[in-house]
Enzyme design. Structure first.
Site, mmCIF file in Angstrom:
data_model
loop_
_atom_site.group_PDB
_atom_site.id
_atom_site.type_symbol
_atom_site.label_atom_id
_atom_site.label_comp_id
_atom_site.label_asym_id
_atom_site.label_seq_id
_atom_site.Cartn_x
_atom_site.Cartn_y
_atom_site.Cartn_z
ATOM 1 N N ASP A 328 0.825 -1.201 0.000
ATOM 2 C CA ASP A 328 0.000 0.000 0.000
ATOM 3 C C ASP A 328 0.863 1.257 0.000
ATOM 4 O O ASP A 328 1.918 1.302 0.635
ATOM 5 C CB ASP A 328 -0.905 0.000 1.237
ATOM 6 C CG ASP A 328 -1.704 1.277 1.379
ATOM 7 O OD1 ASP A 328 -2.573 1.510 0.516
ATOM 8 O OD2 ASP A 328 -1.445 2.042 2.326
ATOM 9 N N GLU A 382 1.175 -0.500 -5.232
ATOM 10 C CA GLU A 382 0.193 0.553 -5.460
ATOM 11 C C GLU A 382 0.984 1.847 -5.641
ATOM 12 O O GLU A 382 1.384 2.490 -4.682
ATOM 13 C CB GLU A 382 -0.773 0.666 -4.276
ATOM 14 C CG GLU A 382 -1.912 1.626 -4.556
ATOM 15 C CD GLU A 382 -2.440 2.338 -3.326
ATOM 16 O OE1 GLU A 382 -3.612 2.729 -3.328
ATOM 17 O OE2 GLU A 382 -1.663 2.542 -2.368
#
Length: 672
Positions: A328, A382
């Site tokens: 993330d 990401e």
């Protein structure tokens, strides 16, 4: 070391080869430092969870913690009546470490405990940094660590499973909101009720969100407090293991969202000011606070922090058999400005001194470790800046991710749907945006993820149909707005998946056009779970139109999965006609034909192809998908030379408006 591999792939990086080389040398030097110049492996180094925290031994219990600023530490819990007692006082040893050994009968499975930490001019209760089980009291809402030593260990039966890494077709899921009831769903309920849907839908990888423990449920799991604890909201560690185990036995990868980009700033539940200092795990200046996320930022250059985070990677791979991670917030890690309000328009933007060199080194270490433990592991970034070398091999001077999420694609669809009418869509522009990626990287395309389903945004189907979803989704109520929305929903998802350069992602429920946004319980909605769920009954109801989209998604995924498993080559543009709104591209023996025009159907339309015969494999206009059966799918199309040129062939097709078809070139019969 040879960085020329990355530069050879992209000669525009030549002016920055020195910086790339320097970054790689930093990784090499850090690796040598952490591993004792090769006297141990990186995996051996990443073993903090096997040393720190609470462990049962043949002699009893041992607990260790790292807290260099502390002056006293007490283990407190049920066993001490939650008071500081001399018998539970830790002893300081070298390098800021503390330890206590206790008899076997001191602690029992299920006991709650914390640390009472004392530091200069202050004190406070803390949850141990390596706690592997954390629970919340349902009445006081206070979090505590919990002794987790069940009498029976979980038995894995997935020994024969091997992670599949080539073409991940990812089903992004949140366990807690995966049920239809207005409450928090569980690992077991997901395994029993949702896992079979994923198998039937053809996806080969599950991405689980919100697994690491987090104090605020509505954070979607992105404000982590306890990095080694699988959230107890959804069940026990054994329940999560059973889910992963069963997925593996069904041939499905399971990866998890790994949040190393920041940590919750809560002090009682998390790591902030853990030992009374702001600098133990995090930068102690402005770099230690994320201005947009209201959280703490790790000091990635600190050896103890590297030890903690790398051990965290190893822990989830080995303890829970995860097949990899979706990292993330990688953009936020790569730059000191976190990529906020920055337009990355030239190569200089990646090499202008704003980069967090320590984070770049850490991410490279993490990828090296993950693939050292499991060479087939999946690591997905990401990342939205397009950082060069993100998915290049470590040996070539890259960071070593396997895939990057194509974060610009959902933004593209939102912009096109919001700002343009169908008549204004440009086929060449759309194809370019869907297929662009750096030469060294594989990307995962997606039309929408959980981000587009949250309150404050809209899913594609909601943007297309809006309020009509509440009144005209029954098959007995025809509606042109709904017809348009369903037609475009299918086309958008097919063209996004078909143009992928590595993999594809769908968020749970979006495949059938889930009608409502996601809103977790909060004060503003009177702590309601009504919107933090998935209404599977909608797609199961044959009287409603949702199953049209669900059935199309299932057949689309199965078709693409079979083609990709057989080595589907990359995209080749065949025809981009902006006036007709027709897009055609091929991938090996498959031809993808789209007519995005809102009203004009095309008769006898020439589609350039290789010589041969073709048949339709998938047609979005079939009535089983909510279409109008305007094409005979049993037809076989024979190619014809164009203008008597034997090398240029075409097939003539009827292309109904707002439809998509996938054709397959039939094998040429052998002549004996």
């Amino acid at each position: 070391m040879n960085t020329i591999g990355l530069v050879r792939l992209d000669p525009w990086l030549k002016p920055f080869e020195g910086i790339i080389t320097q970054r790689h040398r930093r990784f090499i030097n850090t690796t040598e430092s952490l591993t004792g110049a090769g006297t141990q492996s990186l995996t051996d180094f990443a073993s903090g969870h096997l040393y720190f925290g609470l462990h049962r031994t043949s002699k009893g219990w041992v607990f260790r913690e790292w807290a260099p600023n502390a002056t006293d530490i007490y283990l407190v819990g049920n066993f001490s009546d939650w008071k500081n007692q001399e018998a539970y006082r830790l002893h300081r040893i070298d390098n800021g470490q503390w330890v206590i050994e206790l008899p076997t009968d001191t602690l029992r499975h299920g006991d709650l405990y914390k640390l009472h930490m004392v530091w200069p001019n202050g004190s406070g209760d803390r949850i141990p940094s390596y706690a592997n089980r954390v629970v919340q009291d349902p009445h006081t809402h206070i979090f505590s660590a919990q002794v987790w030593q069940p009498d029976t260990r979980f038995t894995w039966t997935d020994e024969s499973f091997r992670t599949r890494t080539d073409n991940p077709l990812i089903y992004e899921a949140h366990i807690g909101m995966s049920g239809e009831k207005g409450d928090v769903s569980t690992y077991n309920e997901f395994r029993i009720n949702v896992l079979p849907r994923i198998v039937k839908g053809g996806y080969n990888t599950i991405q689980l969100m919100a697994i690491q423990e987090h104090p605020y449920y509505g954070s979607f799991g992105y404000h982590v407090s306890n990095f080694f604890a699988a959230t107890s909201r959804f069940g026990t560690p054994e329940d999560l293991k059973a889910l992963v185990n069963e997925a593996h036995n069904l041939g499905i990868n399971v990866i998890m969202d790994l949040v190393h980009s920041h940590a919750v700033k809560n002090e009682i539940e998390g790591l902030s000011k853990f030992d009374g200092s702001y600098s133990q795990y995090f930068y102690d200046d402005d770099r230690g606070f994320h201005p947009a996320w209201d959280s703490r930022c790790f000091n990635y250059g600190k050896g103890e922090v590297q030890h903690f985070l790398l051990s965290n990677c190893r822990y989830w791979l080995e303890e829970y058999h995860f097949d990899g991670f979706r990292f993330d917030g990688v953009t936020s890690m790569l730059y000191h400005n976190h990529g906020l309000e920055v337009n990355f328009t030239s190569y200089n933007d990646y090499f202008k001194g704003e980069e967090n060199e320590e984070a770049i080194t850490y991410l490279t270490l993490a990828n090296q470790l993950i693939h050292e433990i499991n060479p087939q592991a999946l690591s997905v970034a990401e990342e939205m800046s397009g950082y060069p070398g993100l998915c290049a091999s470590v040996d070539d001077g890259g960071i070593g991710f396997d895939f990057r999420l194509s974060m610009g694609v959902p933004d593209l669809w939102i912009k096109m749907i919001k700002d343009q009418t169908d008549e204004d869509w440009k086929m060449g522009f759309l194809y370019h945006e869907l297929t662009q990626h750096r030469a060294e990287e594989r990307t995962i395309n997606y039309a929408e993820s959980h981000d587009q389903a949250l309150v404050g945004d809209k899913t594609i189907i909601f943007r297309l149909i809006d309020k009509e979803m509440y009144t005209h989704m029954s098959k007995t109520t025809p509606n042109l707005v709904v017809d348009r929305g369903i037609a475009l929903h299918k086309m958008i998802r097919l063209v996004t998946m078909a143009t992928n350069s590595g993999g594809y992602l769908n968020f749970m429920g979006n495949e059938f056009g889930h009608p409502e946004w996601i809103d977790f319980p909060r004060e503003g909605n009177n702590w309601s779970y009504h919107y933090a769920r998935r209404q599977w009954s909608l797609v199961d109801n044959e009287e409603l139109k949702y199953h049209f989209m669900g059935d199309f998604d299932r057949d689309m995924v199965h078709l693409m999965r079979k083609a990709m498993d057989n080595g589907l080559p990359g995209c080749f543009p065949v025809l981009m006609n902006d006036d007709d709104k027709v897009m055609v591209f091929s991938r090996g023996d498959l031809v993808f034909v789209f007519n995005f025009h809102p009203s004009a159907s095309r008769t006898g339309y020439g589609i350039p192809v290789a010589p041969g015969k073709y048949r339709i494999l998938l047609d979005s206009d079939r009535d089983i998908y909510g279409g109008f059966n305007r094409v005979d799918d049993n037809l076989v199309f024979f190619s014809q030379p164009v203008s008597k040129m034997a090398s240029h062939h075409q097939i003539l097709m009827y292309l109904p408006n707002r439809t998509a078809m996938v054709l397959e070139k039939l094998p040429t019969p052998k002549v004996y």
